[in-house]
Design a protein around this motif. Structure first.
Motif, PDB file in Angstrom:
ATOM      1  N   VAL A  85      33.102 -25.250  86.777  1.00 17.05           N
ATOM      2  CA  VAL A  85      33.803 -25.511  88.036  1.00 17.05           C
ATOM      3  C   VAL A  85      32.788 -25.436  89.155  1.00 17.05           C
ATOM      4  O   VAL A  85      31.983 -24.502  89.215  1.00 17.05           O
TER       5      VAL A  85
ATOM      6  N   ARG B 140      32.309 -25.987  93.545  1.00 20.46           N
ATOM      7  CA  ARG B 140      33.020 -26.175  94.806  1.00 20.46           C
ATOM      8  C   ARG B 140      32.046 -25.966  95.966  1.00 20.46           C
ATOM      9  O   ARG B 140      31.284 -25.003  95.990  1.00 20.46           O
TER      10      ARG B 140
ATOM     11  N   ALA C 199      36.931 -23.432 100.376  1.00 18.92           N
ATOM     12  CA  ALA C 199      36.369 -22.864  99.157  1.00 18.92           C
ATOM     13  C   ALA C 199      36.496 -21.347  99.166  1.00 18.92           C
ATOM     14  O   ALA C 199      36.856 -20.733  98.158  1.00 18.92           O
TER      15      ALA C 199
ATOM     16  N   ASP D 298      40.087 -20.634  98.535  1.00 17.85           N
ATOM     17  CA  ASP D 298      40.569 -21.037  97.218  1.00 17.85           C
ATOM     18  C   ASP D 298      39.834 -20.378  96.063  1.00 17.85           C
ATOM     19  O   ASP D 298      40.213 -20.573  94.894  1.00 17.85           O
TER      20      ASP D 298
ATOM     21  N   LEU E 105      40.460 -20.750  92.000  1.00 17.22           N
ATOM     22  CA  LEU E 105      39.525 -21.503  91.176  1.00 17.22           C
ATOM     23  C   LEU E 105      39.055 -20.673  89.986  1.00 17.22           C
ATOM     24  O   LEU E 105      38.985 -21.161  88.854  1.00 17.22           O
TER      25      LEU E 105
ATOM     26  N   GLU F 264      41.879 -20.397  87.465  1.00 16.94           N
ATOM     27  CA  GLU F 264      42.081 -21.609  86.679  1.00 16.94           C
ATOM     28  C   GLU F 264      41.081 -21.703  85.530  1.00 16.94           C
ATOM     29  O   GLU F 264      41.403 -22.218  84.450  1.00 16.94           O
TER      30      GLU F 264
END
Length: 250
Positions: A117, A119, A125, A128, A132, A135
């Motif tokens: 991942v 970002r 960012a 989130d 993230l 996930e």
């Protein structure tokens, strides 16, 4: 652990990492302190039942770029899963979080793993980041279980000498090993330097990674090819005389 620092970064422990300050945020760039990324990943791993057994961190001399690897305790056997981390304060690269059985994090900007991942450093960012991380880590248990099934298959697949010879030739064809490495692999196959059990696919897998330890780290794609050949060997075994034909064709 697979954290290679050979392009300017230096190792440091977590306490020293906490002392590093992040630059002031701008309208378009919101740096996240390196240790905050580590904390977020650690916390989420713990929430989903994963225990960090070992960790290694590294930063460039100016503190702008961070690289890290977390090793997860395994209940399955004598191997571990790893989580790789990457962060920068100078816009060199985005936040990076990866998981895999072969995570490779390097300060020359290589960043290879099974699941990644990335970002950019923006206000969103920072907001989130917990989601993230969640996930990525939520399905981790299933991924670790899948890896365990693969390793179990290797351990329970006994190989004849013909099957082992055939697999080594396939590894050569797949550019996993060179001609000069064939002897090293076969020597470990017959006289393993560690207890890898009887002659199984697991033993062959370890013979190859042991013989190629430096090259595997520098070229992680070799691990994927290695798994492909070992998997095929577990499913398809050559007839007794096929290896002789293969060798005569080389």
């Amino acid at each position: 652990m697979t954290l290679m620092l050979h392009a300017g970064a230096n190792p440091l422990d977590y306490d020293d990492l906490r002392q590093l300050e992040a630059p002031e945020a701008t309208a378009t760039h919101v740096p996240i302190p390196h240790h905050r990324l580590v904390d977020a990943v650690r916390h989420t791993l713990g929430f989903y039942g994963h225990a960090v057994e070992e960790e290694h961190h590294g930063v460039t001399p100016d503190g702008m770029r961070y690289f890290g690897v977390l090793s997860l305790k395994s209940s399955y056997g004598d191997y571990t899963d790893t989580v790789g981390l990457r962060n920068s304060h100078d816009k060199t690269f985005p936040i990076g979080i990866s998981f895999g059985s072969r995570v490779f994090v390097c300060d020359n900007l290589a960043f290879i793993a099974d699941h990644v991942v990335r970002r950019k450093h923006t206000a969103n960012a920072k907001r989130d980041l917990p989601g993230l991380v969640g996930e990525l880590i939520e399905p981790l248990a299933d991924q670790r279980e899948a890896q365990h099934r693969v390793m179990t298959r290797y351990r329970t697949t006994t190989l004849t000498q013909d099957a082992a010879d055939h697999a080594v030739m396939e590894l050569y064809r797949a550019d996993v090993i060179t001609v000069t490495r064939i002897g090293a692999v076969m020597d470990r196959w017959e006289n393993p330097p560690h207890d890898w059990g009887v002659k199984t696919a697991w033993r062959l897998f370890n013979c190859v990674t042991h013989a190629l330890e430096g090259r595997i780290a520098e070229q992680p794609v070799l691990t994927e090819r290695l798994h492909q050949v070992i998997e095929a060997t577990c499913v398809h075994r050559p007839p007794p005389d096929s290896v002789g034909r293969l060798l005569s064709q080389e």
